[in-house]
Structure formats: structure tokens, C-alpha cells
Design a protein around this motif. Structure first.
Motif, PDB file in Angstrom:
ATOM      1  N   ASP A   1       0.826  -1.213   0.000  1.00  0.00           N
ATOM      2  CA  ASP A   1       0.000   0.000   0.000  1.00  0.00           C
ATOM      3  C   ASP A   1       0.858   1.260   0.000  1.00  0.00           C
ATOM      4  N   ASN A   2       2.092   1.117   0.487  1.00  0.00           N
ATOM      5  CA  ASN A   2       3.015   2.246   0.563  1.00  0.00           C
ATOM      6  C   ASN A   2       4.083   2.205  -0.524  1.00  0.00           C
ATOM      7  N   GLY A   3       3.820   1.457  -1.620  1.00  0.00           N
ATOM      8  CA  GLY A   3       4.659   1.546  -2.798  1.00  0.00           C
ATOM      9  C   GLY A   3       5.599   0.387  -3.088  1.00  0.00           C
ATOM     10  N   ARG A   4       5.720  -0.566  -2.171  1.00  0.00           N
ATOM     11  CA  ARG A   4       6.600  -1.702  -2.415  1.00  0.00           C
ATOM     12  C   ARG A   4       5.876  -2.730  -3.284  1.00  0.00           C
ATOM     13  N   ASN A   5       6.617  -3.491  -4.099  1.00  0.00           N
ATOM     14  CA  ASN A   5       5.961  -4.574  -4.829  1.00  0.00           C
ATOM     15  C   ASN A   5       5.987  -5.836  -3.964  1.00  0.00           C
ATOM     16  N   THR A   6       5.425  -6.927  -4.463  1.00  0.00           N
ATOM     17  CA  THR A   6       5.280  -8.125  -3.624  1.00  0.00           C
ATOM     18  C   THR A   6       6.631  -8.697  -3.180  1.00  0.00           C
ATOM     19  N   ILE A   7       7.613  -8.680  -4.055  1.00  0.00           N
ATOM     20  CA  ILE A   7       8.931  -9.203  -3.694  1.00  0.00           C
ATOM     21  C   ILE A   7       9.628  -8.274  -2.707  1.00  0.00           C
ATOM     22  N   GLU A   8       9.601  -6.977  -2.988  1.00  0.00           N
ATOM     23  CA  GLU A   8      10.234  -5.999  -2.092  1.00  0.00           C
ATOM     24  C   GLU A   8       9.619  -6.070  -0.698  1.00  0.00           C
ATOM     25  N   ALA A   9       8.307  -6.216  -0.635  1.00  0.00           N
ATOM     26  CA  ALA A   9       7.624  -6.291   0.662  1.00  0.00           C
ATOM     27  C   ALA A   9       8.083  -7.515   1.448  1.00  0.00           C
ATOM     28  N   ASN A  10       8.186  -8.671   0.770  1.00  0.00           N
ATOM     29  CA  ASN A  10       8.684  -9.876   1.448  1.00  0.00           C
ATOM     30  C   ASN A  10      10.093  -9.663   1.975  1.00  0.00           C
ATOM     31  N   HIS A  11      10.959  -9.070   1.148  1.00  0.00           N
ATOM     32  CA  HIS A  11      12.336  -8.843   1.569  1.00  0.00           C
ATOM     33  C   HIS A  11      12.407  -7.867   2.747  1.00  0.00           C
ATOM     34  N   ASP A  12      11.549  -6.844   2.735  1.00  0.00           N
ATOM     35  CA  ASP A  12      11.505  -5.900   3.858  1.00  0.00           C
ATOM     36  C   ASP A  12      11.148  -6.601   5.175  1.00  0.00           C
ATOM     37  N   LEU A  13      10.382  -7.701   5.057  1.00  0.00           N
ATOM     38  CA  LEU A  13       9.977  -8.476   6.241  1.00  0.00           C
ATOM     39  C   LEU A  13      10.978  -9.584   6.571  1.00  0.00           C
ATOM     40  N   GLY A  14      12.085  -9.634   5.822  1.00  0.00           N
ATOM     41  CA  GLY A  14      13.099 -10.652   6.058  1.00  0.00           C
ATOM     42  C   GLY A  14      12.736 -12.016   5.508  1.00  0.00           C
TER      43      GLY A  14
END
Length: 196
Positions: A111-124
Motif C-alpha cells: 500500500d506504501n509503494g513496495r511490490n510483492t517481492i520488495e515487501a517480502n524482503h523488507d519483512l526478512g
């Protein structure tokens, strides 16, 4: 592949909007409860249409437009019903295996601009945490000789072949784009190599 002990329920009838199926639940030693939907006589058969579908509560139950999971599941139900026989193996590995809690946190990041892969990586987390040993177990238990796999995911095909499943054909499940899933589908195509 480590051999996992499975416990199967009895078969039961499941009438659906796409016709009558048989349903069976099975539990792995970790306590995960999966499902098998069977249409027609599939045991000891070749060229069986098979959909291995990973759980997506937001898509499958709530008809979310952020993904194409609901469309793929319903396409498989309709295809198998029209074909006259086939199997849907429904695996409880939500959000590409990251779980529902993490999936919703990933949605927030998206919702804040990350794509699905980036979001997963941000969560480790990895791009995709799924594995398909339970599907291999089911196909072997039913002594399926060969499958026509309903998928766009090349890794799923490679996994099944690696563990001895004879994948003779792939049935494309071309999803419909909308304004909410456009980026999601582009990521699947260009970063995850899905055959869209």
C-alpha cells in the motif's frame, strides 16, 4: 525429499457451482491440514488435469482483486468439471508460504509503494517460501501416471519433475488484469518468470 507421515480423512461428496466433486482432507506431521478435490475416476490414470493451489484467504474467500488466486482456482474447478476428471490439491501455505499474518504486513508495505517481492524482503522473507512435497505425496498415493499441470509457475513444474511426477503438459491459466493486480502480475511475469 524427507518422507512425511500423512493422515487422510474419509472421502465426502462436495457439490459445487461447477458440479460434483469428492473432497478429502489430509494432515501432515506438522499439523497442516490440506484438501484434495477429485472429479471422476483418477486413480492409476494418465493425463490427469491437476491444479496445485496454495491457499489465499483474501483471494479465495474474500474475492480480493489484488491477486489472481480466486480466478485461478475457479478456472481450475471449471476446467476439470468440463474435462470430466481431475484433481485440485489445495495446500495450506498462505501468501507464497509466508503465512497470513506476514501476508497482511506485506500488503501494508505494498500500500506504501513496495511490490510483492520488495515487501517480502523488507519483512526478512524470501520471494517464495512454498514447497510441494504434500502434492507429490497425493499424486503418488493415487498412483497418477502423468499430469497435465494447470500452472503458470515454472518452479512448480520443476519441483514435481524432480520428485518423479510425470508432467506431460502444462495448461495455462491466463489471469485477467485489473487496476489492483496489474503490478502484481507484472512482478510474477518479469521477476518470478511466471508464464503469463
Amino acid at each position: 525429499m524427507t518422507k512425511i507421515k500423512y493422515n487422510y480423512s474419509n472421502l465426502a461428496n462436495l457439490p459445487t457451482a461447477y458440479g460434483s466433486f469428492k473432497i478429502q482432507s489430509f494432515k501432515d506431521e506438522k499439523g497442516n491440514e490440506h484438501a484434495i478435490l477429485i472429479k471422476g475416476d483418477v486413480e492409476n490414470r494418465a493425463d490427469v488435469p491437476v491444479r496445485i493451489h496454495s491457499e489465499c484467504l483474501t483471494g479465495d474467500a474474500f474475492s480480493s482483486l489484488k491477486c489472481d488466486c480466486n480466478y485461478q482456482l475457479n478456472y481450475a474447478l471449471e476446467y476439470i468439471s468440463m474435462f470430466g476428471f481431475g484433481i485440485i490439491i489445495y495446500l495450506r501455505q498462505e501468501g507464497r508460504g509466508i503465512g497470513f499474518f506476514n501476508k497482511i504486513n506485506a500488503y501494508n508495505l505494498q500500500d506504501n509503494g513496495r511490490n510483492t517481492i520488495e515487501a517480502n524482503h523488507d519483512l526478512g522473507l524470501n520471494n517464495d517460501e512454498r514447497e510441494y512435497s504434500a502434492a507429490v505425496e497425493v499424486l503418488n498415493k493415487l498412483n497418477i501416471q502423468s499430469v497435465k499441470l494447470m500452472t503458470n509457475n515454472p518452479l512448480k513444474i520443476e519441483y514435481l519433475k524432480k520428485y518423479g511426477i510425470n508432467v506431460i503438459d502444462r495448461v495455462s491459466v491466463i489471469s485477467k488484469k485489473n487496476t489492483f493486480n496489474d503490478q502484481y502480475l507484472e512482478v510474477k511475469k518479469h521477476q518470478l518468470s511466471h508464464m503469463l
